[in-house]
Design a protein around this motif. Sequence first.
Motif, PDB file in Angstrom:
ATOM      1  N   ILE A  57      26.962  14.533  31.754  1.00 65.06           N
ATOM      2  CA  ILE A  57      28.069  14.392  30.804  1.00 65.06           C
ATOM      3  C   ILE A  57      27.585  13.751  29.510  1.00 65.06           C
ATOM      4  O   ILE A  57      27.884  14.225  28.408  1.00 65.06           O
ATOM      5  CB  ILE A  57      29.219  13.592  31.443  1.00 65.06           C
ATOM      6  N   ILE A  58      26.799  12.683  29.632  1.00 70.17           N
ATOM      7  CA  ILE A  58      26.262  12.013  28.432  1.00 70.17           C
ATOM      8  C   ILE A  58      25.309  12.928  27.681  1.00 70.17           C
ATOM      9  O   ILE A  58      25.330  12.994  26.442  1.00 70.17           O
ATOM     10  CB  ILE A  58      25.558  10.690  28.817  1.00 70.17           C
ATOM     11  N   MET A  59      24.471  13.665  28.409  1.00 74.27           N
ATOM     12  CA  MET A  59      23.525  14.569  27.734  1.00 74.27           C
ATOM     13  C   MET A  59      24.251  15.673  26.975  1.00 74.27           C
ATOM     14  O   MET A  59      23.851  16.026  25.858  1.00 74.27           O
ATOM     15  CB  MET A  59      22.560  15.172  28.765  1.00 74.27           C
ATOM     16  N   THR A  60      25.304  16.210  27.544  1.00 75.89           N
ATOM     17  CA  THR A  60      26.087  17.237  26.856  1.00 75.89           C
ATOM     18  C   THR A  60      26.726  16.665  25.595  1.00 75.89           C
ATOM     19  O   THR A  60      26.692  17.286  24.525  1.00 75.89           O
ATOM     20  CB  THR A  60      27.181  17.788  27.789  1.00 75.89           C
ATOM     21  N   THR A  61      27.275  15.456  25.709  1.00 80.52           N
ATOM     22  CA  THR A  61      27.913  14.815  24.562  1.00 80.52           C
ATOM     23  C   THR A  61      26.892  14.542  23.458  1.00 80.52           C
ATOM     24  O   THR A  61      27.155  14.819  22.281  1.00 80.52           O
ATOM     25  CB  THR A  61      28.591  13.501  24.996  1.00 80.52           C
ATOM     26  N   LEU A  62      25.743  13.997  23.829  1.00 79.62           N
ATOM     27  CA  LEU A  62      24.711  13.707  22.818  1.00 79.62           C
ATOM     28  C   LEU A  62      24.173  14.976  22.161  1.00 79.62           C
ATOM     29  O   LEU A  62      23.957  15.011  20.948  1.00 79.62           O
ATOM     30  CB  LEU A  62      23.568  12.909  23.445  1.00 79.62           C
ATOM     31  N   ALA A  63      23.958  16.018  22.951  1.00 75.71           N
ATOM     32  CA  ALA A  63      23.435  17.268  22.387  1.00 75.71           C
ATOM     33  C   ALA A  63      24.413  17.879  21.394  1.00 75.71           C
ATOM     34  O   ALA A  63      24.026  18.279  20.284  1.00 75.71           O
ATOM     35  CB  ALA A  63      23.128  18.257  23.512  1.00 75.71           C
ATOM     36  N   MET A  64      25.675  17.939  21.772  1.00 74.71           N
ATOM     37  CA  MET A  64      26.659  18.510  20.849  1.00 74.71           C
ATOM     38  C   MET A  64      26.895  17.595  19.654  1.00 74.71           C
ATOM     39  O   MET A  64      27.070  18.068  18.529  1.00 74.71           O
ATOM     40  CB  MET A  64      27.972  18.787  21.569  1.00 74.71           C
ATOM     41  N   GLY A  65      26.913  16.281  19.893  1.00 76.55           N
ATOM     42  CA  GLY A  65      27.128  15.337  18.794  1.00 76.55           C
ATOM     43  C   GLY A  65      26.017  15.389  17.767  1.00 76.55           C
ATOM     44  O   GLY A  65      26.273  15.392  16.558  1.00 76.55           O
ATOM     45  N   THR A  66      24.783  15.447  18.241  1.00 79.60           N
ATOM     46  CA  THR A  66      23.670  15.526  17.296  1.00 79.60           C
ATOM     47  C   THR A  66      23.631  16.882  16.602  1.00 79.60           C
ATOM     48  O   THR A  66      23.213  16.971  15.445  1.00 79.60           O
ATOM     49  CB  THR A  66      22.313  15.274  17.977  1.00 79.60           C
ATOM     50  N   GLY A  67      24.073  17.918  17.289  1.00 82.36           N
ATOM     51  CA  GLY A  67      24.149  19.226  16.643  1.00 82.36           C
ATOM     52  C   GLY A  67      25.203  19.280  15.544  1.00 82.36           C
ATOM     53  O   GLY A  67      25.041  19.984  14.545  1.00 82.36           O
ATOM     54  N   MET A 100      26.158  16.540  13.826  1.00 81.68           N
ATOM     55  CA  MET A 100      25.945  15.444  12.877  1.00 81.68           C
ATOM     56  C   MET A 100      25.605  15.912  11.457  1.00 81.68           C
ATOM     57  O   MET A 100      26.167  15.385  10.490  1.00 81.68           O
ATOM     58  CB  MET A 100      24.858  14.496  13.402  1.00 81.68           C
ATOM     59  N   PRO A 101      24.685  16.868  11.263  1.00 82.81           N
ATOM     60  CA  PRO A 101      24.420  17.310   9.880  1.00 82.81           C
ATOM     61  C   PRO A 101      25.662  17.858   9.183  1.00 82.81           C
ATOM     62  O   PRO A 101      25.870  17.623   7.987  1.00 82.81           O
ATOM     63  CB  PRO A 101      23.366  18.407  10.046  1.00 82.81           C
ATOM     64  N   ILE A 102      26.501  18.545   9.907  1.00 85.82           N
ATOM     65  CA  ILE A 102      27.731  19.083   9.316  1.00 85.82           C
ATOM     66  C   ILE A 102      28.689  17.938   8.986  1.00 85.82           C
ATOM     67  O   ILE A 102      29.325  17.923   7.933  1.00 85.82           O
ATOM     68  CB  ILE A 102      28.390  20.097  10.269  1.00 85.82           C
ATOM     69  N   ALA A 103      28.774  16.944   9.897  1.00 84.01           N
ATOM     70  CA  ALA A 103      29.661  15.801   9.667  1.00 84.01           C
ATOM     71  C   ALA A 103      29.204  14.964   8.484  1.00 84.01           C
ATOM     72  O   ALA A 103      30.021  14.340   7.810  1.00 84.01           O
ATOM     73  CB  ALA A 103      29.733  14.927  10.924  1.00 84.01           C
ATOM     74  N   LEU A 104      27.902  14.935   8.227  1.00 80.17           N
ATOM     75  CA  LEU A 104      27.371  14.184   7.087  1.00 80.17           C
ATOM     76  C   LEU A 104      27.475  14.961   5.776  1.00 80.17           C
ATOM     77  O   LEU A 104      27.149  14.433   4.717  1.00 80.17           O
ATOM     78  CB  LEU A 104      25.917  13.790   7.350  1.00 80.17           C
ATOM     79  N   GLY A 105      27.909  16.209   5.850  1.00 80.30           N
ATOM     80  CA  GLY A 105      28.123  16.991   4.638  1.00 80.30           C
ATOM     81  C   GLY A 105      26.912  17.772   4.186  1.00 80.30           C
ATOM     82  O   GLY A 105      26.881  18.258   3.059  1.00 80.30           O
ATOM     83  N   ALA A 142      33.781  18.874  11.948  1.00 79.72           N
ATOM     84  CA  ALA A 142      32.672  18.288  12.702  1.00 79.72           C
ATOM     85  C   ALA A 142      32.986  16.853  13.114  1.00 79.72           C
ATOM     86  O   ALA A 142      32.666  16.441  14.234  1.00 79.72           O
ATOM     87  CB  ALA A 142      31.393  18.337  11.872  1.00 79.72           C
ATOM     88  N   ILE A 143      33.626  16.101  12.236  1.00 77.40           N
ATOM     89  CA  ILE A 143      33.991  14.719  12.569  1.00 77.40           C
ATOM     90  C   ILE A 143      34.990  14.696  13.720  1.00 77.40           C
ATOM     91  O   ILE A 143      34.876  13.894  14.647  1.00 77.40           O
ATOM     92  CB  ILE A 143      34.542  13.997  11.319  1.00 77.40           C
ATOM     93  N   VAL A 144      35.948  15.600  13.690  1.00 75.79           N
ATOM     94  CA  VAL A 144      36.941  15.679  14.759  1.00 75.79           C
ATOM     95  C   VAL A 144      36.283  16.094  16.074  1.00 75.79           C
ATOM     96  O   VAL A 144      36.601  15.560  17.140  1.00 75.79           O
ATOM     97  CB  VAL A 144      38.080  16.649  14.372  1.00 75.79           C
ATOM     98  N   VAL A 145      35.352  17.030  16.023  1.00 75.69           N
ATOM     99  CA  VAL A 145      34.669  17.466  17.241  1.00 75.69           C
ATOM    100  C   VAL A 145      33.858  16.320  17.837  1.00 75.69           C
ATOM    101  O   VAL A 145      33.881  16.099  19.054  1.00 75.69           O
ATOM    102  CB  VAL A 145      33.777  18.700  16.965  1.00 75.69           C
ATOM    103  N   ILE A 146      33.160  15.563  17.022  1.00 78.96           N
ATOM    104  CA  ILE A 146      32.383  14.420  17.521  1.00 78.96           C
ATOM    105  C   ILE A 146      33.313  13.376  18.135  1.00 78.96           C
ATOM    106  O   ILE A 146      33.044  12.842  19.210  1.00 78.96           O
ATOM    107  CB  ILE A 146      31.505  13.825  16.398  1.00 78.96           C
ATOM    108  N   GLY A 147      34.412  13.094  17.480  1.00 79.17           N
ATOM    109  CA  GLY A 147      35.389  12.160  18.043  1.00 79.17           C
ATOM    110  C   GLY A 147      35.971  12.665  19.350  1.00 79.17           C
ATOM    111  O   GLY A 147      36.164  11.905  20.302  1.00 79.17           O
ATOM    112  N   GLY A 148      36.233  13.953  19.424  1.00 74.02           N
ATOM    113  CA  GLY A 148      36.738  14.551  20.654  1.00 74.02           C
ATOM    114  C   GLY A 148      35.723  14.497  21.782  1.00 74.02           C
ATOM    115  O   GLY A 148      36.084  14.296  22.945  1.00 74.02           O
ATOM    116  N   LEU A 149      34.461  14.672  21.443  1.00 72.81           N
ATOM    117  CA  LEU A 149      33.411  14.573  22.459  1.00 72.81           C
ATOM    118  C   LEU A 149      33.349  13.166  23.041  1.00 72.81           C
ATOM    119  O   LEU A 149      33.238  12.990  24.264  1.00 72.81           O
ATOM    120  CB  LEU A 149      32.053  14.934  21.853  1.00 72.81           C
ATOM    121  N   MET A 209      33.087  19.660   7.168  1.00 73.83           N
ATOM    122  CA  MET A 209      32.870  18.247   7.473  1.00 73.83           C
ATOM    123  C   MET A 209      34.004  17.634   8.312  1.00 73.83           C
ATOM    124  O   MET A 209      33.733  17.001   9.333  1.00 73.83           O
ATOM    125  CB  MET A 209      32.672  17.463   6.178  1.00 73.83           C
ATOM    126  N   PRO A 210      35.266  17.809   7.942  1.00 72.99           N
ATOM    127  CA  PRO A 210      36.336  17.231   8.762  1.00 72.99           C
ATOM    128  C   PRO A 210      36.365  17.794  10.181  1.00 72.99           C
ATOM    129  O   PRO A 210      36.624  17.069  11.141  1.00 72.99           O
ATOM    130  CB  PRO A 210      37.618  17.583   8.013  1.00 72.99           C
TER     131      PRO A 210
END
Length: 121
Positions: free
Chosen positions: A43-53, A55-60, A72-79, A69-70
């Motif tokens: 579960i943690i590995m899936t979250t980290l993989a998707m979150g890091t994937g 991240m560049p979009i969330a950073l703009g 990606a931020i919502v997806v990371i928060g949802g993860l 950007m918004p």
Amino acid sequence: MLMGIATKNSILLIDYIILARRDYGLSRLDAVIDACSKRVRPIIMTTLAMGTGMMPIALGWGADPSFHMPMAIVVIGGLITSTVLSLLVIPVLFTYLDDAEQWLRHVTGHSSSHGLARVPE
């Protein structure tokens, strides 16, 4: 995508709990702890993989950050939220529902265990 990951994590966690109770005769608490300890890494590995994937979009970084950007931020928060729900809230809900099932069986007088979650004691 996010709903699919959260649902998959929860289903696999509950499945591990049911199998541990049925196949290995573990108590409910031991089965929940065992299932959570076995599923925490995937579960943690899936979250980290998707979150890091994301991240560049969330950073703009990339094309048209005003739209992507918004999202990606919502997806990371949802993860992050789905990870917490999968590892903490779902096992608690399972124990409540298992208690309710046992109470209902006691009240109605049904002692047969046709459900997957019921383990003969």
